[in-house]
Scaffold this active site. Structure first.
Site, PDB file in Angstrom:
ATOM      1  N   LYS A 126       1.022  -1.048  -0.111  1.00  0.00           N
ATOM      2  CA  LYS A 126       0.292  -0.254   0.373  1.00  0.00           C
ATOM      3  C   LYS A 126       0.671   1.867   0.683  1.00  0.00           C
ATOM      4  CE  LYS A 126      -4.192  -2.324   2.056  1.00  0.00           C
ATOM      5  NZ  LYS A 126      -4.894  -1.656   3.450  1.00  0.00           N
ATOM      6  N   LYS A 227      -4.943 -12.953 -10.463  1.00  0.00           N
ATOM      7  CA  LYS A 227      -6.304 -13.861  -9.001  1.00  0.00           C
ATOM      8  C   LYS A 227      -7.252 -11.973  -9.483  1.00  0.00           C
ATOM      9  CE  LYS A 227      -7.451 -13.825  -4.705  1.00  0.00           C
ATOM     10  NZ  LYS A 227      -6.986 -13.447  -3.292  1.00  0.00           N
ATOM     11  N   LYS A 230     -11.214  -6.996  -7.039  1.00  0.00           N
ATOM     12  CA  LYS A 230     -11.992  -5.477  -7.268  1.00  0.00           C
ATOM     13  C   LYS A 230     -10.936  -4.170  -8.120  1.00  0.00           C
ATOM     14  CE  LYS A 230     -14.185  -6.045  -3.571  1.00  0.00           C
ATOM     15  NZ  LYS A 230     -15.298  -6.395  -2.152  1.00  0.00           N
TER      16      LYS A 230
END
Ligand code: TRP
Length: 364
Positions: A126, A227, A230
């Site tokens: 992040k 994968k 979203k």
């Protein structure tokens, strides 16, 4: 006078193990969230005392809009219930409604070395997205690519795993269903619980990871080596439980497969394998059974059947969601009773923690 305190034996006899898990209110659930998480949680309601938290305090560690947070939190609760989390048999609550999460996080932060937090894979990812690069080892410094652009890493992002540990320990949860990406955080939680117990005597249950019988790694439809996510730039890669039937169908029909046309699951056919896995998990049929029944058929037929299987599961979920999201007073009722059950348990643990840590009891 009869004692109001229940005997230990009576408490033990109907005490079920406590399961707790949480998710951030990030808008729409994907088919991966459904198959890998929510559907499994829904099977545990009778065997465990279940707590499901929507962790809105975690959601503000990254840039967000207050209006979206409010909307997504309620939507998330409605999606869970629509997917089968029965609020009559579990406690669904919003993290910010329960006093204790941030209090316990503070206490835990005081026994957490900063270096342990800087080492967390998710923190580094992040921070990197914000334009920072973690320094060597426990080094506090970040290289200043992002700093020049005016970016900064807020300390909430660093503290995220401590708050998560508090979510779990506040309920003395026996087991925590988590995906692979959260294992490192759960490991830190176990370390903190052990450290606290060691410093101040036995207080916390050491929570175990709960691995579902049937895991799910659903891959992106447009790039089956990655994968499904979203945040995929190509949104036709991602199936959401609230996608309209026509949208689900369109995305599935345009899924990437491969040039040979045999319908079998194998490592060199990631696209077809992914579709077969989705089909199998949505229909309850085995992959072998599906392969057998589609022998000699083309990918078009496979995709059409996958779409039908997905739609037939999600249509009733969507109908239920529509009823729920319009019934604000029902949702509020769910959250009121969820918060009150959660708070009752949380206060007990928090009281014990404060006592053990040497805080003077609040005069009554
Ligand atoms: N970090 C988890 C995730 O992103 C969410 C979470 C917060 C959580 N607190 C938790 C999961 C406690 C399990 C238990 O998926």
């Amino acid at each position: 006078m009869p004692s109001l305190i229940p005997s230990i034996a009576s408490l033990m006899s109907d005490a079920k193990p406590v399961i707790l898990t949480c998710a951030q209110p990030t808008g729409q659930l994907t088919i991966g969230n459904y198959l890998g998480a929510v559907k499994n949680w829904a099977t545990m309601l009778d065997d465990y005392e279940c707590y499901f938290g929507v962790v809105d305090l975690h959601a503000i560690t990254v840039k967000y809009s207050p209006a979206d947070l409010r909307k997504n939190t309620l939507s998330c609760v409605a999606q869970y219930i629509a997917c089968g989390l029965d609020p009559e048999r579990s406690n669904i609550f919003v993290q910010s409604h329960v006093i204790g999460h941030t209090d316990l996080a503070w206490l835990l932060s005081c026994i957490t070395p900063i270096g342990d937090l800087q080492r967390m894979t998710q923190f580094k990812e992040k921070a990197a997205k914000l334009g920072f690069k973690a320094g060597e080892g426990n080094d506090l410094k970040f290289t200043h690519d992002g700093a020049r652009a005016g970016a900064s890493v807020n300390s909430g992002l660093l503290m995220y795993p401590v708050l998560m540990a508090a979510d779990i320990l506040l309920y003395n949860a026996d087991a925590v269903p988590v995906g692979n990406d959260q294992r490192q955080h759960l490991e830190l939680c176990r370390d903190l619980a052990q450290r606290f117990n060691h410093n101040y005597s036995d207080t916390f249950t050491i929570p175990k990871p709960f691995i579902p019988k049937q895991g799910a790694r659903i891959m992106a439809l447009q790039d089956p080596e990655r994968k499904m996510s979203k945040s995929d730039e190509n949104q036709s890669s991602t199936l959401y439980i609230l996608d309209e039937a026509s949208v689900l169908k369109k995305k599935i029909m345009s899924a990437v497969t491969d040039s040979s046309s045999e319908i079998v699951a194998s490592e060199d056919k990631p696209g077809v394998s992914n579709l077969l896995q989705i089909y199998s998990m949505m229909s309850g049929r085995t992959v072998a059974d599906i392969e057998g029944s589609l022998k000699g058929e083309g990918y078009g037929t496979l995709k059409k059947e996958v779409a039908d299987a997905v739609i037939s599961v999600f249509e009733p979920v969507q109908a239920k969601y529509k009823d729920l999201i319009d019934d604000k007073s029902y949702l509020e009722g769910v959250l009121r009773s969820g918060a009150s059950a959660a708070q009752k348990r949380a206060y007990k643990v928090l009281g014990k923690v404060y006592r053990k840590a040497g805080f003077v009891e609040r005069p009554r």
